[in-house]
Design a protein around this motif. Structure first.
Motif, PDB file in Angstrom:
ATOM      1  N   ARG A  43      -4.434   4.917   4.885  1.00 44.76           N
ATOM      2  CA  ARG A  43      -3.448   4.262   4.868  1.00 44.76           C
ATOM      3  C   ARG A  43      -3.748   2.884   6.195  1.00 44.76           C
ATOM      4  NH1 ARG A  43       2.842   5.715   5.572  1.00 44.76           N
ATOM      5  NH2 ARG A  43       3.741   3.930   6.089  1.00 44.76           N
ATOM      6  N   SER A  44      -4.167   3.535   7.128  1.00 39.79           N
ATOM      7  CA  SER A  44      -4.553   2.502   8.231  1.00 39.79           C
ATOM      8  C   SER A  44      -5.652   1.764   8.009  1.00 39.79           C
ATOM      9  CB  SER A  44      -4.639   3.268   9.716  1.00 39.79           C
ATOM     10  OG  SER A  44      -3.567   3.965  10.097  1.00 39.79           O
ATOM     11  N   ALA A  45      -6.740   2.588   7.244  1.00 38.79           N
ATOM     12  CA  ALA A  45      -7.987   1.533   6.985  1.00 38.79           C
ATOM     13  C   ALA A  45      -7.600   0.628   6.080  1.00 38.79           C
ATOM     14  CB  ALA A  45      -9.114   2.778   6.523  1.00 38.79           C
ATOM     15  N   LEU A  46      -6.943   0.747   5.074  1.00 33.91           N
ATOM     16  CA  LEU A  46      -6.639  -0.137   3.897  1.00 33.91           C
ATOM     17  C   LEU A  46      -5.885  -1.292   4.409  1.00 33.91           C
ATOM     18  CD1 LEU A  46      -5.484   2.102   1.164  1.00 33.91           C
ATOM     19  CD2 LEU A  46      -7.434   0.753   0.979  1.00 33.91           C
ATOM     20  N   LEU A  88      -1.540   2.010  -5.473  1.00 35.19           N
ATOM     21  CA  LEU A  88      -0.527   3.359  -5.520  1.00 35.19           C
ATOM     22  C   LEU A  88      -1.600   4.588  -5.373  1.00 35.19           C
ATOM     23  CD1 LEU A  88       2.173   4.711  -6.123  1.00 35.19           C
ATOM     24  CD2 LEU A  88       1.709   4.299  -8.483  1.00 35.19           C
ATOM     25  N   ASP A  89      -1.275   5.549  -4.527  1.00 37.18           N
ATOM     26  CA  ASP A  89      -1.924   6.687  -4.409  1.00 37.18           C
ATOM     27  C   ASP A  89      -1.207   7.689  -5.351  1.00 37.18           C
ATOM     28  OD1 ASP A  89      -3.287   8.771  -3.449  1.00 37.18           O
ATOM     29  OD2 ASP A  89      -1.970   9.307  -2.020  1.00 37.18           O
ATOM     30  N   LEU A  90      -1.982   8.562  -6.006  1.00 35.01           N
ATOM     31  CA  LEU A  90      -1.475   9.467  -6.862  1.00 35.01           C
ATOM     32  C   LEU A  90      -0.744  10.800  -6.267  1.00 35.01           C
ATOM     33  CD1 LEU A  90      -3.525   9.595 -10.294  1.00 35.01           C
ATOM     34  CD2 LEU A  90      -1.674   8.351  -9.503  1.00 35.01           C
ATOM     35  N   GLY A  91      -1.532  11.203  -5.088  1.00 33.44           N
ATOM     36  CA  GLY A  91      -1.092  12.353  -4.436  1.00 33.44           C
ATOM     37  C   GLY A  91       0.005  12.185  -3.342  1.00 33.44           C
ATOM     38  N   LEU A  92       1.097  11.683  -3.827  1.00 29.26           N
ATOM     39  CA  LEU A  92       2.134  11.523  -2.810  1.00 29.26           C
ATOM     40  C   LEU A  92       3.190  12.747  -2.692  1.00 29.26           C
ATOM     41  CD1 LEU A  92       3.378   8.116  -4.344  1.00 29.26           C
ATOM     42  CD2 LEU A  92       2.120   8.503  -2.243  1.00 29.26           C
ATOM     43  N   PRO A  93       3.704  13.013  -1.397  1.00 30.27           N
ATOM     44  CA  PRO A  93       4.448  14.104  -1.112  1.00 30.27           C
ATOM     45  C   PRO A  93       5.855  14.305  -1.875  1.00 30.27           C
ATOM     46  CG  PRO A  93       4.779  12.430   0.510  1.00 30.27           C
ATOM     47  CD  PRO A  93       3.687  11.990  -0.191  1.00 30.27           C
ATOM     48  N   ASP A  94       6.404  13.365  -2.428  1.00 29.01           N
ATOM     49  CA  ASP A  94       7.797  13.295  -3.177  1.00 29.01           C
ATOM     50  C   ASP A  94       7.718  13.374  -4.618  1.00 29.01           C
ATOM     51  OD1 ASP A  94       7.140  10.526  -3.052  1.00 29.01           O
ATOM     52  OD2 ASP A  94       9.154  10.077  -2.602  1.00 29.01           O
ATOM     53  N   VAL A 132       0.932  -1.125  -0.035  1.00 29.07           N
ATOM     54  CA  VAL A 132       0.061  -0.059   0.147  1.00 29.07           C
ATOM     55  C   VAL A 132       0.912   1.163   0.104  1.00 29.07           C
ATOM     56  CG1 VAL A 132      -1.675   1.208   1.315  1.00 29.07           C
ATOM     57  CG2 VAL A 132      -1.895  -1.077   1.036  1.00 29.07           C
ATOM     58  N   VAL A 133       0.700   2.030  -1.022  1.00 26.09           N
ATOM     59  CA  VAL A 133       1.658   3.536  -1.041  1.00 26.09           C
ATOM     60  C   VAL A 133       0.668   4.437  -1.050  1.00 26.09           C
ATOM     61  CG1 VAL A 133       3.007   4.471  -2.417  1.00 26.09           C
ATOM     62  CG2 VAL A 133       3.212   2.021  -2.999  1.00 26.09           C
ATOM     63  N   GLU A 134       0.488   5.065   0.308  1.00 26.75           N
ATOM     64  CA  GLU A 134      -0.674   5.833   0.549  1.00 26.75           C
ATOM     65  C   GLU A 134       0.001   6.901   1.743  1.00 26.75           C
ATOM     66  OE1 GLU A 134      -3.034   8.362   1.063  1.00 26.75           O
ATOM     67  OE2 GLU A 134      -4.025   6.793  -0.088  1.00 26.75           O
ATOM     68  N   SER A 169       3.456  -1.273   3.893  1.00 29.96           N
ATOM     69  CA  SER A 169       2.820   0.153   3.634  1.00 29.96           C
ATOM     70  C   SER A 169       4.076   1.297   3.646  1.00 29.96           C
ATOM     71  CB  SER A 169       1.699   0.345   4.212  1.00 29.96           C
ATOM     72  OG  SER A 169       2.211   0.780   5.602  1.00 29.96           O
ATOM     73  N   VAL A 170       3.687   2.147   2.840  1.00 26.49           N
ATOM     74  CA  VAL A 170       4.908   3.187   2.610  1.00 26.49           C
ATOM     75  C   VAL A 170       4.114   4.458   2.453  1.00 26.49           C
ATOM     76  CG1 VAL A 170       6.933   1.665   2.046  1.00 26.49           C
ATOM     77  CG2 VAL A 170       5.524   2.722   0.324  1.00 26.49           C
ATOM     78  N   GLY A 171       4.730   5.587   2.484  1.00 25.34           N
ATOM     79  CA  GLY A 171       4.154   6.950   2.376  1.00 25.34           C
ATOM     80  C   GLY A 171       4.646   7.701   1.190  1.00 25.34           C
ATOM     81  N   THR A 172       5.633   7.323   0.673  1.00 23.44           N
ATOM     82  CA  THR A 172       6.248   7.965  -0.620  1.00 23.44           C
ATOM     83  C   THR A 172       6.453   7.023  -1.746  1.00 23.44           C
ATOM     84  OG1 THR A 172       8.599   7.499   0.247  1.00 23.44           O
ATOM     85  CG2 THR A 172       7.370   9.618   1.157  1.00 23.44           C
ATOM     86  N   ALA A 173       6.870   7.894  -2.848  1.00 23.41           N
ATOM     87  CA  ALA A 173       7.182   6.996  -4.090  1.00 23.41           C
ATOM     88  C   ALA A 173       8.401   6.226  -3.905  1.00 23.41           C
ATOM     89  CB  ALA A 173       7.173   7.864  -5.305  1.00 23.41           C
TER      90      ALA A 173
END
Length: 232
Positions: free
Chosen positions: A17-20, A54-60, A9-11, A33-37
């Protein structure tokens, strides 16, 4: 019996993220799970996954760039999770190598259904391939097991989706395959834009050394479908 999957999970939204993670874990899947690309790229380089969400709105990096980089190193199925509902953007992502997409907000049931379809396609593709299943159409050779294709003895550099499309058509030489069937079997979509198919056919024709105006192997029957047959 349902097989569990290894899911990345990339979110970056901690709540989503926690819900997924909770939903996927409850469904007996193994989740990382991770939070960046960039973290996602490191994960797929070191671990084997069955599917990436894969979420599209990632911070990096924008998710579309992340998708492009993922496709450079892995063929793992990718489901895009996005708040964007622009059809042009969605078609672009599917053409760039995404296997499916979900528009936020989405239900866990919807996610489960999309994941099941993507995993079914990936697993049936590997299960059906056998050492003796090399397909030959004229000077074209397609090996589904090794995911290799050659034209007149020269290897073809195909993306995963281009290979899937070519292999599906090569398994039905001379048969006109309706576009709806291509969407269902190659893209695992019950509906979609013909542009998705047209773009991949154009790329595939280029690699086969032909054009729509001067086809050799790939023939489009307007309003009907597509067939692959040896040159006359």
């Amino acid at each position: 019996m349902r097989r569990m999957a290894s899911v990345l999970v990339v979110e970056d939204d901690q709540f989503v993220r926690s819900a997924l993670i909770r939903h996927l874990t409850d469904a007996a899947h193994t989740v990382r799970s991770v939070g960046t690309a960039l973290e996602a790229l490191r994960e797929v380089a070191h671990f084997r996954f069955d599917v990436v969400i894969l979420d599209l709105g990632l911070p990096d990096l924008d998710g579309s760039e992340a998708l492009k980089m993922l496709r450079g190193i892995t063929d793992v199925p990718v489901i895009i999770a996005t708040a964007r509902d622009d059809e042009t953007e969605i078609v672009r992502l599917l053409n760039a190598g995404a296997d499916d997409y979900l528009t936020k907000p989405f239900s866990v049931e919807h996610l489960s259904a999309r994941m099941a379809a993507v995993l079914r396609r990936a697993r049936s593709g590997s299960a059906e391939a056998a050492p003796s299943s090399v397909l030959r159409v004229g000077g074209l050779t397609v090996d589904p097991l090794r995911r290799q294709a050659e034209l007149d003895g020269v290897g073809l550099d195909l993306t995963r989706r281009e290979f899937d499309l070519l292999a599906f058509l090569a398994g039905r030489p001379g048969v006109v395959v309706p576009r709806k069937e291509l969407l269902a079997e190659v893209w695992q979509q019950s509906y979609g834009d013909d542009q998705t198919i047209d773009v991949h056919l154009s790329w595939l024709r280029r690699k086969l050394g032909e054009t729509a105006a001067n086809p050799r192997y790939l023939h489009t029957l307007r309003g009907v479908g597509v067939k692959l047959e040896p040159p006359r």
